[in-house]
Design an enzyme around this catalytic site. Structure first.
Site, PDB file in Angstrom:
ATOM      1  N   ASP A   1       6.037   2.364   1.929  1.00 48.29           N
ATOM      2  CA  ASP A   1       5.089   1.207   2.108  1.00 48.29           C
ATOM      3  C   ASP A   1       4.448   1.498   3.419  1.00 48.29           C
ATOM      4  OD1 ASP A   1       3.919  -1.157   2.678  1.00 48.29           O
ATOM      5  OD2 ASP A   1       5.724  -2.431   1.792  1.00 48.29           O
ATOM      6  N   HIS A   2       3.040   1.577   3.341  1.00 49.39           N
ATOM      7  CA  HIS A   2       2.154   2.009   4.505  1.00 49.39           C
ATOM      8  C   HIS A   2       2.005   1.047   5.469  1.00 49.39           C
ATOM      9  CE1 HIS A   2       0.297   5.233   6.618  1.00 49.39           C
ATOM     10  NE2 HIS A   2      -0.221   5.782   5.623  1.00 49.39           N
ATOM     11  N   ARG A   3       2.470  -0.289   4.951  1.00 47.68           N
ATOM     12  CA  ARG A   3       2.200  -1.218   6.171  1.00 47.68           C
ATOM     13  C   ARG A   3       3.145  -1.312   7.287  1.00 47.68           C
ATOM     14  NH1 ARG A   3       3.158  -6.195   2.148  1.00 47.68           N
ATOM     15  NH2 ARG A   3       4.771  -4.799   1.487  1.00 47.68           N
TER      16      ARG A   3
ATOM     17  N   PRO B   1       0.820  -1.257   0.008  1.00 48.74           N
ATOM     18  CA  PRO B   1       0.059   0.027  -0.142  1.00 48.74           C
ATOM     19  C   PRO B   1       0.804   1.260   0.040  1.00 48.74           C
ATOM     20  CG  PRO B   1      -0.121  -0.933   2.060  1.00 48.74           C
ATOM     21  CD  PRO B   1       0.818  -2.000   1.215  1.00 48.74           C
TER      22      PRO B   1
ATOM     23  N   VAL C   1       5.669   1.825   7.371  1.00 48.50           N
ATOM     24  CA  VAL C   1       5.981   3.275   7.427  1.00 48.50           C
ATOM     25  C   VAL C   1       4.724   4.029   7.727  1.00 48.50           C
ATOM     26  CG1 VAL C   1       7.185   5.279   6.616  1.00 48.50           C
ATOM     27  CG2 VAL C   1       7.985   2.803   6.065  1.00 48.50           C
TER      28      VAL C   1
END
Length: 434
Positions: free
Chosen positions: A404-406, A228, A408
């Protein structure tokens, strides 16, 4: 004795390669170590030498054909004199041999694409069987895209080198591109009055997606649909950084090295990562873990004649500024020459893409698979800017950080972007923060 030569794994784990050019034909004499063909993988274009001496019996893979690693691509009737202990009696052909470097023989059939007319064109009279046409990598790329066999092109460059004009001259008249900047003799017709074209295909060119471009497409799709993405932007005054660059160009330690804005952007990002180490991580889907990296393999996106490559500088965090400058220059140079080693394309942790060199202000970069962040650097332009309470012309650029929003979150991504911008606005922070 009929020897079979299989497609080796030329990239440490690759499963296929495309035959670009054969330098021999059935009936040609070959010697041990002679280059017989050029192949393209997802990582490099390489020439394959034959490990036998004898006469070419058969080519089992056509040009522009994708071949699985371990598949037989050529057979050679080995000469009796070249075989120690030869008896003069013909022996049965051996079973398929393992690949030279790789993971064993693949039983999967070779995947073949339609050959272009140029790929099957006969070799001009007098061309030596093992001779390779002289052409620079961009010209080879152009010929490949247009479906022109370089062996049938008449060279006009110095030393018998094929030029871009030579490639265009070798095209059939129906497919030759129109010279840029010239209008057609036919007067313009309004869209509603334009008669339908019965043969659209004659006005289109289809290019096969192979090698680097295919690998890039697969990687970007995989990245976009597995990680994501979130992207943040900041516009920053880099006037002081540009002044520092002029000083560095006169520094004795930087003699003979190209010094550009990318160098200080890279150094600023490395310092920001050191201050926010959790940005330098990877997501392990199988283990459901975040893997923190104590090293930074800094990727640099490089546009090359073969497509986009992202080689990386190993352990960039431990380099001094002069060392980083030399590493950047070498990395970009080898990428554009097409000589990047496969190891340099693996193991990246964070990437920089310099879209400013194309005059672009900003964009939303896609992560390199397996990495947590990528920084896009826009064009540096003079703009009106409030500086010390007064509007003045200043050197300004826009940075875009995708992550990467998983692993960060917004806070961490914002800190890294803000720290990078702060250093570029005031390079003195390189001393206080390093």
């Amino acid at each position: 004795m009929v020897r079979e030569f299989t497609m080796p794994d030329v990239g440490e784990g690759l499963t296929e390669a495309e035959i670009l050019t054969w330098y021999v034909r059935p009936g040609d004499q070959v010697t041990d170590g002679q280059t017989v063909c050029e192949v393209e993988t997802a990582k490099a274009t390489v020439e394959l030498p034959i490990p036998y001496t004898g006469v070419v019996k058969e080519l089992l893979a056509a040009e522009r054909t994708t071949v699985e690693v371990g598949s037989v691509i050529i057979t050679v009737a080995e000469e009796e004199a070249a075989r120690p202990g030869g008896t003069g009696q013909e022996e049965a052909p051996p079973q398929r041999q393992p690949v030279l470097v790789g993971y064993g023989v693949s039983d999967a059939p070779a995947r073949r694409r339609a050959r272009t007319a140029a790929a099957s064109a006969p070799r001009p009279p007098g061309t030596p069987g093992g001779a390779r046409p002289l052409a620079k990598p961009p010209v080879r790329k152009l010929a490949k895209d247009l479906g022109v066999d370089l062996r049938v092109v008449i060279p006009s460059g110095p030393g018998g080198t094929i030029t871009r004009d030579d490639v265009h001259a070798a095209l059939p008249p129906a497919t030759a591109p129109e010279p840029a900047g010239q209008d057609r003799a036919v007067p313009p017709v309004a869209p509603a009055q334009r008669p339908p074209d019965p043969d659209t295909a004659a006005r289109e060119t289809r290019l096969p997606v192979t090698g680097v471009r295919r690998a890039t497409a697969r990687a970007m799709v995989a990245s976009a649909f597995t990680a994501p993405h979130a992207t943040e932007f900041v516009t920053v005054d880099v006037t002081r950084t540009m002044k520092l660059l002029q000083q560095l160009k006169r520094d004795e330690e930087m003699a003979g090295v190209r010094v550009g804005p990318l160098l200080l952007v890279a150094k600023a990002l490395l310092v920001a990562i050191a201050r926010n180490p959790h940005i330098n991580a990877a997501w392990d889907e199988a283990a459901q873990q975040i893997v923190l990296k104590r090293y930074v393999n800094l990727g640099i996106a490089a546009a090359t004649p073969r497509g986009l490559l992202v080689p990386n500088i190993k352990d960039a965090q431990a380099m001094t500024l002069p060392e980083l400058a030399r590493a950047l220059e070498q990395l970009v140079g080898t990428a554009r020459e097409g000589t990047t080693a496969p190891a340099a394309l693996r193991g990246g942790t964070v990437t920089i893409t310099n879209i400013g060199v194309f005059g672009v202000d900003t964009g939303t970069p896609i992560l390199n698979p397996g990495e947590s962040a990528i920084l896009a650097v826009g064009a540096i332009r003079k703009r009106p800017w409030v500086h010390r309470g007064t509007v003045k012309p200043r050197q300004v650029t826009t940075l875009a950080l995708s992550f990467d929003h998983r692993l960060v979150d917004g806070e961490l991504g914002s800190k890294v972007l803000a720290d990078t911008a702060a250093i570029l606005e005031d390079p003195n922070r390189l001393i206080t923060w390093s």
